[in-house]
Design a protein around this motif. Sequence first.
Motif, short mmCIF file in Angstrom:
data_model
loop_
_atom_site.label_atom_id
_atom_site.label_comp_id
_atom_site.label_asym_id
_atom_site.label_seq_id
_atom_site.Cartn_x
_atom_site.Cartn_y
_atom_site.Cartn_z
N PRO A 35 49.87 41.95 48.12
CA PRO A 35 51.31 42.06 47.93
C PRO A 35 51.90 43.12 48.86
N PRO A 36 53.17 42.98 49.22
CA PRO A 36 53.79 43.97 50.09
C PRO A 36 54.08 45.30 49.38
N PHE A 37 53.82 45.35 48.08
CA PHE A 37 54.06 46.55 47.29
C PHE A 37 52.89 46.70 46.33
N LYS A 38 52.75 47.84 45.75
CA LYS A 38 51.69 48.07 44.78
C LYS A 38 52.18 47.64 43.40
N PRO A 39 51.59 46.59 42.83
CA PRO A 39 52.06 46.13 41.51
C PRO A 39 51.71 47.15 40.42
N LYS A 40 52.59 47.23 39.42
CA LYS A 40 52.34 48.15 38.31
C LYS A 40 51.27 47.56 37.40
N SER A 41 51.58 46.48 36.73
CA SER A 41 50.59 45.79 35.90
C SER A 41 51.18 44.44 35.51
N PHE A 42 50.31 43.51 35.19
CA PHE A 42 50.73 42.18 34.78
C PHE A 42 49.99 41.80 33.52
N THR A 43 50.65 41.04 32.67
CA THR A 43 49.95 40.50 31.52
C THR A 43 49.31 39.19 31.95
N VAL A 44 48.34 38.74 31.19
CA VAL A 44 47.66 37.48 31.49
C VAL A 44 48.66 36.33 31.47
N GLN A 45 49.58 36.37 30.53
CA GLN A 45 50.59 35.31 30.42
C GLN A 45 51.46 35.26 31.68
N LEU A 47 50.66 36.30 34.71
CA LEU A 47 49.84 35.80 35.82
C LEU A 47 49.67 34.29 35.75
N ARG A 48 49.44 33.77 34.55
CA ARG A 48 49.27 32.32 34.41
C ARG A 48 50.54 31.57 34.80
N ARG A 49 51.70 32.13 34.42
CA ARG A 49 52.97 31.49 34.79
C ARG A 49 53.13 31.43 36.31
N VAL A 50 52.82 32.52 36.98
CA VAL A 50 52.95 32.57 38.43
C VAL A 50 51.97 31.60 39.09
N VAL A 51 50.74 31.58 38.63
CA VAL A 51 49.74 30.68 39.21
C VAL A 51 50.15 29.23 38.99
N ASP A 52 50.63 28.90 37.81
CA ASP A 52 51.08 27.53 37.54
C ASP A 52 52.26 27.14 38.44
N ARG A 53 53.20 28.07 38.61
CA ARG A 53 54.35 27.78 39.47
C ARG A 53 53.93 27.54 40.91
#
Length: 66
Positions: A35-45, A47-53
């Motif tokens: 990523p062009p920035f340092k991510p703070k944190s993501f929930t599994v839900q 991440l799954r939404r982004v991967v599905d999209r």
Amino acid sequence: MAKATKTVPAQKKRTPRKPADILGYAWDGTPIARPPFKPKSFTVQELRRVVDRVRREQAQAKLQAG
């Protein structure tokens, strides 16, 4: 006395370096981009939404291309 011969260790195989913009690959071979920035944190839900999209967008682009 004769000199002892010098032993040379076997050369190591060098693996090619990964491009700096790719962190690695998912189990299905999808490259994981840095990523062009340092991510703070993501929930599994989240991440799954982004991967599905992304998968839907890729499938739709594939259908339109061919």
